[in-house]
Scaffold this motif. Sequence first.
Motif, PDB file in Angstrom:
ATOM      1  N   LEU A  34     -12.506 -27.971  14.387  1.00 23.85           N
ATOM      2  CA  LEU A  34     -13.171 -29.275  14.505  1.00 23.85           C
ATOM      3  C   LEU A  34     -12.884 -29.939  15.850  1.00 23.85           C
ATOM      4  O   LEU A  34     -13.771 -30.543  16.446  1.00 23.85           O
ATOM      5  N   ILE A  35     -11.643 -29.840  16.310  1.00 22.91           N
ATOM      6  CA  ILE A  35     -11.241 -30.387  17.604  1.00 22.91           C
ATOM      7  C   ILE A  35     -10.813 -29.231  18.495  1.00 22.91           C
ATOM      8  O   ILE A  35      -9.943 -28.435  18.124  1.00 22.91           O
ATOM      9  N   ASP A  36     -11.428 -29.122  19.670  1.00 20.68           N
ATOM     10  CA  ASP A  36     -11.072 -28.050  20.603  1.00 20.68           C
ATOM     11  C   ASP A  36      -9.756 -28.337  21.305  1.00 20.68           C
ATOM     12  O   ASP A  36      -8.896 -27.464  21.432  1.00 20.68           O
ATOM     13  N   TRP A  37      -9.614 -29.567  21.810  1.00 20.38           N
ATOM     14  CA  TRP A  37      -8.415 -29.935  22.552  1.00 20.38           C
ATOM     15  C   TRP A  37      -8.370 -31.451  22.717  1.00 20.38           C
ATOM     16  O   TRP A  37      -9.338 -32.165  22.454  1.00 20.38           O
ATOM     17  N   PHE A  38      -7.226 -31.922  23.158  1.00 24.63           N
ATOM     18  CA  PHE A  38      -7.066 -33.298  23.613  1.00 24.63           C
ATOM     19  C   PHE A  38      -6.984 -33.274  25.134  1.00 24.63           C
ATOM     20  O   PHE A  38      -6.451 -32.321  25.717  1.00 24.63           O
ATOM     21  N   TRP A  39      -7.510 -34.292  25.783  1.00 29.89           N
ATOM     22  CA  TRP A  39      -7.382 -34.368  27.240  1.00 29.89           C
ATOM     23  C   TRP A  39      -6.967 -35.784  27.622  1.00 29.89           C
ATOM     24  O   TRP A  39      -7.257 -36.748  26.926  1.00 29.89           O
TER      25      TRP A  39
END
Length: 282
Positions: free
Chosen positions: A34-39
Amino acid sequence: MTTVRDTRGIIAPRSMMRRVRFERLPAPDALSGLIDWFWAVRWEFDPGVRHAQQVLSLPAVNISIGDPPPPSEAPPPGPYPLRTVISGVPTRRSTRVLSGTGWNLAAKTTVGGFGAWLDDVSALTDRALPGAEVHPAWGDDLAVRAERRGVGEGAALLASALLEALSRRPERRVREAREVAEGARAAEGDRRVRSAADLASATGCSVRTLQRLYASHVGVSPTWVIRRFRIIDAAERVQAREPVSWAALAAELGYSDQAHLTRDFTATLGTTPAAYARAERA
């Protein structure tokens, strides 16, 4: 958490990296699919110094906290308030003009991942809404609470808010969002996928079903997603600073000829491939 470097979607990233602190962090396992990454990005400029950063976004939704300027080539003067913002898929280039001191931390969804939290993601396309308008628990207090924390703690806080909202969603909808995101990996990485029909075949559904799922979970069409990934592929090839045969690259990316790639590239990035390559070399 380990920092992950990935500059896809950032136009002329070398210029940005010289001016700001940029980090990319993996999502927790509970948000997998659902979430690829945080940036995260932080900047601190002397008075009068400005940096205009252009972005050609990946086909994803961003859930952001911080005090960045609004997208604009001529934003109103800052400072800007701390806030939580949900940004749908932008179909055009966007520009952020950074000045003074500020920060932004965001969760970038997979292609279709935000459909786990919202039933009609197309309602967000080309829009940025206050977080509380999308979910009552995503108010500006999230940004206020994260302001004095490090990137890792801020990302954990944001992940917790996402998981809390996810726990209240229908399991069928969450499962479907993960399935859309998994199928979209073919649009991203398989150069043989050149049309909605190709993507439907790769994911084992009809074109009509695929179009319905993308409208609901992604907010743009399958064809648009495929084309956006190919243009980003082309830009990444230029940023590698290696000689590029545009005719060969056009064929590799599924274009009928170089002219069609040049037309799409110019319309999307606002500059020809050759001019973009010269700017990167400079």
